[in-house]
Design an enzyme around this catalytic site. Structure first.
Site, PDB file in Angstrom:
ATOM      1  N   GLU A 190       0.833  -1.210   0.000  1.00 13.78           N
ATOM      2  CA  GLU A 190       0.000   0.000   0.000  1.00 13.78           C
ATOM      3  C   GLU A 190       0.869   1.263   0.000  1.00 13.78           C
ATOM      4  O   GLU A 190       0.822   2.067   0.946  1.00 13.78           O
ATOM      5  CB  GLU A 190      -0.945  -0.009   1.201  1.00 13.78           C
TER       6      GLU A 190
ATOM      7  N   GLU B 203      -5.455  -7.932  -1.345  1.00 16.08           N
ATOM      8  CA  GLU B 203      -6.161  -7.955  -0.052  1.00 16.08           C
ATOM      9  C   GLU B 203      -7.638  -7.665  -0.273  1.00 16.08           C
ATOM     10  O   GLU B 203      -7.976  -6.760  -1.047  1.00 16.08           O
ATOM     11  CB  GLU B 203      -5.630  -6.859   0.899  1.00 16.08           C
TER      12      GLU B 203
HETATM   13  C1  BG6 Z   1      -4.501  -3.056   4.870  1.00 19.03           C
HETATM   14  C2  BG6 Z   1      -3.138  -3.491   5.367  1.00 19.03           C
HETATM   15  O1  BG6 Z   1      -4.523  -1.675   4.816  1.00 19.03           O
HETATM   16  O2  BG6 Z   1      -5.606  -3.337   5.651  1.00 19.03           O
HETATM   17  C3  BG6 Z   1      -3.154  -4.662   6.323  1.00 19.03           C
HETATM   18  O3  BG6 Z   1      -2.271  -3.768   4.293  1.00 19.03           O
HETATM   19  C4  BG6 Z   1      -4.323  -4.532   7.277  1.00 19.03           C
HETATM   20  O4  BG6 Z   1      -1.915  -4.754   6.956  1.00 19.03           O
HETATM   21  C5  BG6 Z   1      -5.615  -4.494   6.469  1.00 19.03           C
HETATM   22  O5  BG6 Z   1      -4.376  -5.509   8.264  1.00 19.03           O
HETATM   23  C6  BG6 Z   1      -6.869  -4.445   7.313  1.00 19.03           C
HETATM   24  O6  BG6 Z   1      -6.785  -3.407   8.237  1.00 19.03           O
HETATM   25  P1  BG6 Z   1      -7.048  -3.649   9.786  1.00 19.03           P
HETATM   26  O7  BG6 Z   1      -6.742  -2.378  10.428  1.00 19.03           O
HETATM   27  O8  BG6 Z   1      -8.470  -4.048   9.888  1.00 19.03           O
HETATM   28  O9  BG6 Z   1      -6.118  -4.758  10.186  1.00 19.03           O
END
Ligand code: BG6
Length: 490
Positions: A195, A389
């Site tokens: 990111e 993701e």
């Molecule tokens: C993304 C990141 O922004 O979101 C991850 O690359 C992160 O590392 C994921 O875990 C979800 O966010 P969160 O805060 O719910 O863990």
């Protein structure tokens, strides 16, 4: 020529899951690991809920000192993670049982170079990842590796000012070359920075920048981003020399901006916000700063220090594929103060979209957005796309030793259905890695109870529990998705 109409997910599609070293490994003081920026985040359940991600947005030198000197007085969840460091064999076996074709993971920079600037790498760290890659190989799971995912050495932040310092390019090159040399035979797909655009939202986590130390934060942040671009391009070139068949991708957080209304000012605001994000992939895909940069930097008062050679490096090190994380869309208004804000959506202009449901953590759920995002990125770049993701952080309940997470199945099914539509639209998507395929510590709130996984991990927000792994209902559902190459998605 008109391309053939596709009706199904492509053959050989890379189905899998994704995690990051700092949220999964633990083993904070093992194998000579150094302290990373992620190790500084504490969790305090007595703080009001709305403050749980404050450190994530703005770390202070006081908190860092506390992390360095009072490690035993507070709880730092990313230091223990889910103990993948010890448990990796069992966890990978479970991924294999689901039929994973790939596993997106990251390397902890601090296991390889504890302070980031040592002359020689740390052998124990290299050994750990060799073991992980061997284990993945045993099951035929393709690793997809992020070189830096929110866990740069803290020493690089303290002693050099993080990525604002040009010296970081050299340290990153050295680190990456060590990875290529040691793991190039296992890894075909790499990405330099997770990111990369998130540096705008949390500069400490992404680039080791403490806001309190910077008079002109915007310039510092874009200066740091410039150094990351050059570093990423330099290592891409290196990777090609060493392993011509390997691929380097860029990775952006894409919270797809959409105009709140057809008011022309909202439309312009959405375009502006989209550029703020796509600026990062534009540079990494095209190897040059986009045409809109000059006016935009002028508007926001940013001026960069660059070196002549940077431009050639950027041009020679463009990426092979585009990856993105997708959790939500962002409804953009030119008058954001008139509307309710959305939790988790940290972009100033994001407002609540009345058409969308929200997750347990207030994130808005927009499955169709993933189709739009994939189409947009492919139209813009014509490069293969990886969904690096996607997922929903939810509160899971264990009932008689079982977890019935139909809400997770529903969320993922709806997003995969739209991703399939993107494939039918003609987008060349080659993989999908569900975020947090096993429950891990949340990046933003450092909680364990914000769960994304197909596999439950018996640990609570204070790190208490048996650490036992339990398959959720979604485990078998995802197994079937993979077995049928997505045919059961409806
Ligand atoms: C993304 C990141 O922004 O979101 C991850 O690359 C992160 O590392 C994921 O875990 C979800 O966010 P969160 O805060 O719910 O863990």
């Amino acid at each position: 020529m008109i391309r053939e109409l596709k009706k199904e997910m492509p053959e050989g599609f890379l189905w899998g899951g994704a995690t990051a070293a700092n949220q999964i490994e633990g083993g904070f003081s093992e194998g000579g690991k150094g302290i990373s920026v992620a190790d500084c985040y504490s969790f305090d359940k007595n703080l009001p809920r709305e403050n749980w991600s404050d450190q994530w947005h703005e770390m202070t030198s006081k908190q860092i000192e506390r992390a360095l000197n009072e490690g035993d007085k507070h709880y730092f969840p990313k230091r223990t993670g889910i103990n993948f460091y010890q448990n990796y064999k069992e966890d990978i076996r479970l991924f294999a049982e689901m039929g994973f074709k790939c596993y997106r993971m990251s390397i902890a920079w601090t296991r390889i170079f504890p302070n980031g600037d040592e002359a020689e790498p740390n052998q124990a760290g290299l050994d750990f990842y060799t073991n992980v890659f061997e284990e993945l190989k045993k099951y035929g799971i393709e690793p997809i590796v992020t070189i830096s995912h929110y866990e740069m050495p803290l020493a690089l932040s303290i002693n050099y000012g993080g990525w604002t310092n040009r010296k970081l390019i050299g340290f990153f090159e050295k680190y990456s070359e060590v990875l290529f040399k040691n793991f190039g035979k296992y890894v075909k797909y790499w990405m330099a920075f997770n990111e990369i655009n998130s540096i705008l939202k949390h500069p400490f986590t992404s680039a080791g920048i403490l806001e309190e130390n910077n008079q002109n934060l915007k310039t510092e942040v874009y200066q740091a981003a410039h150094h990351q671009f050059v570093a990423s391009a330099a290592v891409t070139k290196k990777l090609r020399e060493m392993y011509p068949n390997s691929k380097m991708g860029c990775m952006i957080s894409y919270q797809l901006p959409i105009a709140y209304s057809c008011n022309p000012s909202d439309v312009q605001a959405a375009v502006d916000l989209q550029r703020e994000t796509l600026f990062f992939s534009d540079v990494q895909v095209r190897g040059e700063y986009p045409a809109y940069t000059a006016r935009w930097f002028d508007d926001i008062g940013v001026s960069l220090e660059t070196e002549d050679e940077d431009w050639a490096v950027l041009k020679e090190g463009t990426v092979d594929y585009v990856s993105f994380s997708y959790y939500m869309t962002t409804a953009v208004s030119s008058e954001p103060d008139k509307f309710e804000k959305v939790a988790g959506n940290l972009l100033v202009k994001g407002v609540k979209n009345p058409y969308l449901a929200i997750s347990d953590w207030g994130w808005q759920i927009d499955p169709q957005g993933i189709r739009v995002a994939a189409n947009q990125l492919y139209d813009r770049y014509q490069l293969p796309i990886l969904v690096a993701e996607n997922g929903v952080g939810a509160l899971d309940k264990v009932e008689n030793g079982e977890i019935h997470d139909d809400y997770r199945i529903e969320y993922l099914n709806a997003h995969l259905k739209q991703l399939k539509e993107a494939v039918i639209d003609g987008v060349d998507v080659f993989g999908y890695t569900a975020w947090g395929c096993i429950d891990i510590v949340s990046a933003s709130t450092s909680q364990m109870s914000k769960r994304y996984g197909f596999i439950y991990v018996d640990l609570d927000d204070e790190g208490k529990g048996t650490n036992r792994r339990i398959k959720k209902d979604s485990f078998n559902w995802y197994k079937d998705v993979i077995k049928t190459n997505g045919k059961i998605i409806d």
